[in-house]
Design an enzyme around this catalytic site. Sequence first.
Site, PDB file in Angstrom:
ATOM      1  N   ASP A 132      12.867  46.699  13.351  1.00 30.73           N
ATOM      2  CA  ASP A 132      11.464  47.116  13.443  1.00 30.73           C
ATOM      3  C   ASP A 132      11.033  47.973  12.260  1.00 30.73           C
ATOM      4  O   ASP A 132      11.653  48.988  11.949  1.00 30.73           O
ATOM      5  CB  ASP A 132      11.271  47.894  14.745  1.00 30.73           C
ATOM      6  CG  ASP A 132       9.803  48.096  15.075  1.00 30.73           C
ATOM      7  OD1 ASP A 132       8.964  47.791  14.211  1.00 30.73           O
ATOM      8  OD2 ASP A 132       9.505  48.545  16.181  1.00 30.73           O
ATOM      9  N   SER A 168       5.693  45.380  13.369  1.00 30.55           N
ATOM     10  CA  SER A 168       6.049  45.208  14.772  1.00 30.55           C
ATOM     11  C   SER A 168       5.011  44.317  15.454  1.00 30.55           C
ATOM     12  O   SER A 168       4.785  43.196  15.027  1.00 30.55           O
ATOM     13  CB  SER A 168       6.181  46.575  15.443  1.00 30.55           C
ATOM     14  OG  SER A 168       6.811  46.459  16.697  1.00 30.55           O
TER      15      SER A 168
END
Length: 854
Positions: A565, A420
Amino acid sequence: MAGPGYDRVDSKDDEPPNIQIPSRTYGFPPEAFDWSRLPDFDTNFLPPEHVEAFIQALSAPDPIPPTPDGGATGSSSYRLNSPAWHRGSTTSFDLDLARRPESSGVGFHDEDRTARDSPAGAATAAAAGVATPGPPLSRRASSNSLFISARNDWAPISQRRVARAKTAPQSSSRNDKKKKRARSKDETREGYLYPLLKWPLLGVVTCWLVGLSVVHVLARLYITVYERYWAWRGERGRLRRAMRATARYSDWVAAARRMDDFLGNDSWKVDDAFAYYDNKTVRRVLAEMRRSRRRAEEAGGRDTEQGREAIEDLKVLIEACVKNNFAGIENPRLYSQTYYGTKNLVQNFIDEVERSLKFLVETERLSKEEKRVMFKGICANYGRTALCLSGGATFAYYHFGVVKALLEEDYLPDIITGTSGGALVAALVATRTNEELKELLIPALACRITACREPISVWFRRWWATGARFDSVDWARQCAWWTRGSLTFREAYERTGRILNVSCVPADQHSPTILCNYLTSPDCVIWSAVLASAAVPGILNPVVLLMKTRSGQLLPYSFGHKWKDGSLRTDIPIKALNLQFNVNFTIVSQVNPHINLFFFSSRGSVGQPVTHRRGRGWRGGYLGTVLVQFTKLDLTKWLRVLRSLELLPRPLGQDWSLLWLQDFGGTVTVWPRCLLSDFARILSDPDPARLARMIHEGQQSAFPKLRFVANRLRVERLVERGRRENRRGGGLGDGGVGSSGGAGGGAGGGQAEAVAGQAAGPGTGQRRPSFESILSEDDLRSLLKKRRVERGGIGSGETESEDETSDLDADFYEGITYDGGDDDAGLEFGAAGMRQPGVATPAGLGGVERGDLS
């Protein structure tokens, strides 16, 4: 200047802010706030054709989803541009497909065109200001595009289907999204009580979780007040403030020594006894190792019986004790009793191991083959070190300080992984050299952080229309500056010698995650992986990974599947790192805001001992520790209950329970100290003053851990040096990156070797995963011997010497560069799916090339 990756625009809004020096500079000089000093500040690394390729990949129809009856829903088709997609070479399988002109209407359907031209399909391109009328450019440019379309495995590919008139209401797409978010029939348990008790149980457990969270927060608040007004009063409080005010590691060490002297921690270092390591074994091995090394040094270059015996004894000792956490000397508790350093016995042992390893590397009384075998075994036993950067939205900018602290002391590992927001920082580190990083890690870097610059009037309309706050194409343009354009994982490895790893999660709930690096996905474009790793549902829609072909063209990777993610499942991919790179020592920089609140070390952590009762007490007293540990463990238990009983709904089509149920720590875990205001600005860009504070806090959190990391890397880098200098074939990997090749190596020398290798010309500076990453040396040698016998090179009944084997291996290595060390780590090409042009294939392997080994 606009955000990262943009061309220059004559607009006052897009120009960088004026240079302003804040009142508190945190030790940075005034020029560190000057954005014009940033390297490549006004460089646009991303060409327009790469942006167009990304837009086309996002606009392409998704792969055909399965249906309960085993068929496929809808009539989506997936297009394969065969010449580029196959990278200009044949594959190990053939498809007997015919090309048909687009005007015939065979091989594609009207529904595809409608879906492709719909507002939902063109939302991303429209938000980026790119018009997308009609089919993609590649389809308009060619009338012989190859299409594969079928409703299921039994339906003919070229069957013409008449499109039905659409009678579904306009809200059908929204209903379809809701169905995808809900649990499918296969995921839902049957029974009468489950639907009746599901929601009542969920309500009761949720209320209990809320109550536990409130108690946990109150307990942490009590401990904070207790330590501030009781533990840190008087002289110790003044010394602590002096430590936190330092901006350089040397100043911090001096302040930490004064704190240890004031608290009486030096007496603990002198006493060898401690329950968390085997001091008797360490003492005996240290004495014997020192004696053997001195005897070997006294013999000098003379080949005497006594000298050979001393070297053999030293070699046996090194092979026996240079292992991961030998006798417990890498137990974090050995570094949690003082602010700086550890037991004197442990420190003396590490110093002696370093001297002995250096002697064995430089001695000429051991043959090169003996050294190669010895250091290969030591490398496999000792393992490698990796830096892991967690996600956390704008909290990820604290990672800059952690990286800066490691970089300035030359303790930055060669293996770096990010997820991320941490993937963006890891990409910056892995695509820049040490000299470039030192110029970039300054507060002026805030001028390049403009991802959240849009006002609410802009992003709210986008979120309402597409379900995502940010635009993927806009982020791609900005992210390209951080990754130096469309560099691939292999190209970044060749440039800096660092191994970048990025965690990505497939959009499908039950598909396995992928750890992108130069082995599993060498031709994958880094900025596309960073975007995928940051695609949090509701913040950024899942994106398509891209790969670069030999001609520089970007194409969809992994059949056009979309990814999101990585923090949703694997924030810290420790298992994958151990499998692929033999990593067993991890430095984790953890900044996730939902985890930071629940991290609590009741008995101190590395470089941060409990201050009262001479380090033998409990933080906040025993009562405070009981409240915190009870609530934290009970919260974890009930979250597991919710997940096991399938009580949790799926907002935005995602199971969010894993956000709390993962392992978020490592061997050394760094927790930068954040402010409450950071939570309110979790999706806002920092200004130079705020970034200066975040870098400072990141450094402060890393300083206490550096002594532990230094002791580990001092030994590891000597092992890698011995491995690198004694590889078979006279350094077959010298044309590539020396420091990180296969098993890795030193931090400084490898980058110089990488530059020299690339300067030597194409082919010499390029590192490729070889067959030795998959086959063992013995298997590979046997395979090549067998092939030579078949060719008639070795007659019947003849035996082949070691020299002949080396000559035979040389023929094989003409096409494949040796990737030393990877055969130890159990590597595999799980997701490569691509072929490297110009790599010779051994005749004995039946035409199988690297792209086919998956």
